[in-house]
Design a protein around this motif. Structure first.
Motif, PDB file in Angstrom:
ATOM      1  N   LYS A   1       2.397 -13.145 105.395  1.00  0.00           N
ATOM      2  CA  LYS A   1       3.331 -12.699 106.438  1.00  0.00           C
ATOM      3  C   LYS A   1       2.753 -12.886 107.839  1.00  0.00           C
ATOM      4  O   LYS A   1       3.414 -12.594 108.824  1.00  0.00           O
ATOM      5  CB  LYS A   1       3.699 -11.224 106.244  1.00  0.00           C
ATOM      6  N   GLY A   2       1.509 -13.353 107.912  1.00  0.00           N
ATOM      7  CA  GLY A   2       0.893 -13.588 109.212  1.00  0.00           C
ATOM      8  C   GLY A   2       0.357 -12.335 109.882  1.00  0.00           C
ATOM      9  O   GLY A   2       0.015 -12.358 111.059  1.00  0.00           O
ATOM     10  N   MET A   3       0.275 -11.261 109.148  1.00  0.00           N
ATOM     11  CA  MET A   3      -0.293 -10.027 109.700  1.00  0.00           C
ATOM     12  C   MET A   3      -1.808 -10.154 109.671  1.00  0.00           C
ATOM     13  O   MET A   3      -2.367 -10.687 108.723  1.00  0.00           O
ATOM     14  CB  MET A   3       0.136  -8.822 108.867  1.00  0.00           C
ATOM     15  N   ASP A   4      -2.458  -9.678 110.713  1.00  0.00           N
ATOM     16  CA  ASP A   4      -3.914  -9.771 110.698  1.00  0.00           C
ATOM     17  C   ASP A   4      -4.601  -8.471 111.097  1.00  0.00           C
ATOM     18  O   ASP A   4      -5.812  -8.393 111.141  1.00  0.00           O
ATOM     19  CB  ASP A   4      -4.403 -10.926 111.567  1.00  0.00           C
ATOM     20  N   ARG A   5      -3.833  -7.435 111.382  1.00  0.00           N
ATOM     21  CA  ARG A   5      -4.393  -6.118 111.692  1.00  0.00           C
ATOM     22  C   ARG A   5      -3.716  -5.113 110.764  1.00  0.00           C
ATOM     23  O   ARG A   5      -2.580  -4.716 111.014  1.00  0.00           O
ATOM     24  CB  ARG A   5      -4.164  -5.758 113.148  1.00  0.00           C
ATOM     25  N   VAL A   6      -4.424  -4.725 109.708  1.00  0.00           N
ATOM     26  CA  VAL A   6      -3.816  -3.854 108.707  1.00  0.00           C
ATOM     27  C   VAL A   6      -4.779  -2.747 108.282  1.00  0.00           C
ATOM     28  O   VAL A   6      -5.996  -2.899 108.355  1.00  0.00           O
ATOM     29  CB  VAL A   6      -3.368  -4.643 107.458  1.00  0.00           C
ATOM     30  N   LEU A   7      -4.192  -1.659 107.841  1.00  0.00           N
ATOM     31  CA  LEU A   7      -4.940  -0.537 107.285  1.00  0.00           C
ATOM     32  C   LEU A   7      -4.350  -0.237 105.917  1.00  0.00           C
ATOM     33  O   LEU A   7      -3.141  -0.023 105.793  1.00  0.00           O
ATOM     34  CB  LEU A   7      -4.833   0.702 108.179  1.00  0.00           C
ATOM     35  N   PHE A   8      -5.187  -0.245 104.910  1.00  0.00           N
ATOM     36  CA  PHE A   8      -4.768   0.084 103.552  1.00  0.00           C
ATOM     37  C   PHE A   8      -5.336   1.440 103.173  1.00  0.00           C
ATOM     38  O   PHE A   8      -6.502   1.724 103.446  1.00  0.00           O
ATOM     39  CB  PHE A   8      -5.289  -0.951 102.545  1.00  0.00           C
ATOM     40  N   GLU A   9      -4.522   2.249 102.544  1.00  0.00           N
ATOM     41  CA  GLU A   9      -4.967   3.514 101.985  1.00  0.00           C
ATOM     42  C   GLU A   9      -4.760   3.434 100.483  1.00  0.00           C
ATOM     43  O   GLU A   9      -3.708   3.006 100.025  1.00  0.00           O
ATOM     44  CB  GLU A   9      -4.164   4.676 102.563  1.00  0.00           C
ATOM     45  N   THR A  10      -5.767   3.829  99.731  1.00  0.00           N
ATOM     46  CA  THR A  10      -5.671   3.780  98.279  1.00  0.00           C
ATOM     47  C   THR A  10      -6.232   5.060  97.682  1.00  0.00           C
ATOM     48  O   THR A  10      -7.108   5.693  98.271  1.00  0.00           O
ATOM     49  CB  THR A  10      -6.421   2.560  97.706  1.00  0.00           C
ATOM     50  N   ASN A  11      -5.717   5.410  96.530  1.00  0.00           N
ATOM     51  CA  ASN A  11      -6.257   6.576  95.838  1.00  0.00           C
ATOM     52  C   ASN A  11      -7.304   6.156  94.805  1.00  0.00           C
ATOM     53  O   ASN A  11      -7.715   6.950  93.981  1.00  0.00           O
ATOM     54  CB  ASN A  11      -5.146   7.404  95.195  1.00  0.00           C
ATOM     55  N   SER A  12      -7.742   4.908  94.879  1.00  0.00           N
ATOM     56  CA  SER A  12      -8.770   4.407  93.973  1.00  0.00           C
ATOM     57  C   SER A  12     -10.126   4.410  94.680  1.00  0.00           C
ATOM     58  O   SER A  12     -10.483   3.466  95.389  1.00  0.00           O
ATOM     59  CB  SER A  12      -8.436   2.988  93.501  1.00  0.00           C
ATOM     60  N   GLN A  13     -10.853   5.483  94.469  1.00  0.00           N
ATOM     61  CA  GLN A  13     -12.172   5.587  95.084  1.00  0.00           C
ATOM     62  C   GLN A  13     -13.108   4.499  94.552  1.00  0.00           C
ATOM     63  O   GLN A  13     -13.921   3.951  95.292  1.00  0.00           O
ATOM     64  CB  GLN A  13     -12.760   6.969  94.828  1.00  0.00           C
ATOM     65  N   MET A  14     -12.946   4.154  93.286  1.00  0.00           N
ATOM     66  CA  MET A  14     -13.782   3.110  92.695  1.00  0.00           C
ATOM     67  C   MET A  14     -13.557   1.765  93.392  1.00  0.00           C
ATOM     68  O   MET A  14     -14.501   1.021  93.644  1.00  0.00           O
ATOM     69  CB  MET A  14     -13.502   2.985  91.201  1.00  0.00           C
ATOM     70  N   LEU A  15     -12.313   1.455  93.725  1.00  0.00           N
ATOM     71  CA  LEU A  15     -12.004   0.208  94.422  1.00  0.00           C
ATOM     72  C   LEU A  15     -12.635   0.198  95.811  1.00  0.00           C
ATOM     73  O   LEU A  15     -13.261  -0.787  96.207  1.00  0.00           O
ATOM     74  CB  LEU A  15     -10.492  -0.002  94.517  1.00  0.00           C
ATOM     75  N   VAL A  16     -12.495   1.278  96.547  1.00  0.00           N
ATOM     76  CA  VAL A  16     -13.074   1.352  97.894  1.00  0.00           C
ATOM     77  C   VAL A  16     -14.588   1.190  97.828  1.00  0.00           C
ATOM     78  O   VAL A  16     -15.177   0.431  98.604  1.00  0.00           O
ATOM     79  CB  VAL A  16     -12.677   2.671  98.598  1.00  0.00           C
ATOM     80  N   GLN A  17     -15.223   1.864  96.887  1.00  0.00           N
ATOM     81  CA  GLN A  17     -16.678   1.746  96.749  1.00  0.00           C
ATOM     82  C   GLN A  17     -17.081   0.315  96.396  1.00  0.00           C
ATOM     83  O   GLN A  17     -18.061  -0.209  96.926  1.00  0.00           O
ATOM     84  CB  GLN A  17     -17.194   2.726  95.702  1.00  0.00           C
ATOM     85  N   ALA A  18     -16.324  -0.321  95.525  1.00  0.00           N
ATOM     86  CA  ALA A  18     -16.630  -1.701  95.136  1.00  0.00           C
ATOM     87  C   ALA A  18     -16.454  -2.651  96.317  1.00  0.00           C
ATOM     88  O   ALA A  18     -17.247  -3.585  96.490  1.00  0.00           O
ATOM     89  CB  ALA A  18     -15.742  -2.127  93.972  1.00  0.00           C
ATOM     90  N   LEU A  19     -15.445  -2.417  97.134  1.00  0.00           N
ATOM     91  CA  LEU A  19     -15.220  -3.264  98.308  1.00  0.00           C
ATOM     92  C   LEU A  19     -16.329  -3.092  99.341  1.00  0.00           C
ATOM     93  O   LEU A  19     -16.635  -4.022 100.088  1.00  0.00           O
ATOM     94  CB  LEU A  19     -13.865  -2.942  98.940  1.00  0.00           C
ATOM     95  N   GLN A  20     -16.946  -1.927  99.379  1.00  0.00           N
ATOM     96  CA  GLN A  20     -18.004  -1.649 100.349  1.00  0.00           C
ATOM     97  C   GLN A  20     -19.374  -2.140  99.887  1.00  0.00           C
ATOM     98  O   GLN A  20     -20.272  -2.301 100.706  1.00  0.00           O
ATOM     99  CB  GLN A  20     -18.061  -0.146 100.642  1.00  0.00           C
ATOM    100  N   ARG A  21     -19.533  -2.385  98.595  1.00  0.00           N
ATOM    101  CA  ARG A  21     -20.819  -2.874  98.081  1.00  0.00           C
ATOM    102  C   ARG A  21     -20.996  -4.341  98.445  1.00  0.00           C
ATOM    103  O   ARG A  21     -20.045  -5.128  98.384  1.00  0.00           O
ATOM    104  CB  ARG A  21     -20.876  -2.732  96.560  1.00  0.00           C
ATOM    105  N   PRO A  22     -22.232  -4.728  98.784  1.00  0.00           N
ATOM    106  CA  PRO A  22     -22.453  -6.131  99.148  1.00  0.00           C
ATOM    107  C   PRO A  22     -22.355  -7.094  97.959  1.00  0.00           C
ATOM    108  O   PRO A  22     -21.972  -8.243  98.127  1.00  0.00           O
ATOM    109  CB  PRO A  22     -23.856  -6.136  99.739  1.00  0.00           C
TER     110      PRO A  22
END
Length: 95
Positions: free
Chosen positions: A27-48
């Motif tokens: 959609k050409g959006m480039d400034r977004v904020l996602f909220e999720t109730n999956s703490q495991m996903l957020v932690q995995a995204l933050q791991r290098p």
């Protein structure tokens, strides 16, 4: 809800997040904020590093998509605090 290719809820969350990222990019959006109730996903995204699991490969895909957006944030939010999103996702098939 069943997500094709997902054998557990964490993988389903990752697949849906990847689809959301792809949709946002398309959609050409480039400034977004996602909220999720999956703490495991957020932690995995933050791991290098990612593990060698299917879940890890989906997270790696998500990280690549995130890099293509100029500003993408994501955070964990308890399901009880995110009732609007929960209602939308549970009723999406009826729209």
């Amino acid at each position: 809800m069943s997500v094709l290719g997902a054998h557990d809820p964490h993988t389903a969350d990752a697949i849906l997040f990847r689809e959301a990222l792809s949709w946002v990019k398309g959609k050409g959006m480039d400034r977004v904020l996602f909220e999720t109730n999956s703490q495991m996903l957020v932690q995995a995204l933050q791991r290098p590093l990612n593990d060698g699991t299917y879940f890890g490969s989906i997270v790696a895909d998500c990280k690549l998509l995130i890099e293509e957006l100029s500003h993408c944030s994501f955070c964990f939010m308890k399901r009880s605090a995110n009732r609007v999103a929960h209602l939308l996702t549970t009723n999406v098939y009826y729209m």
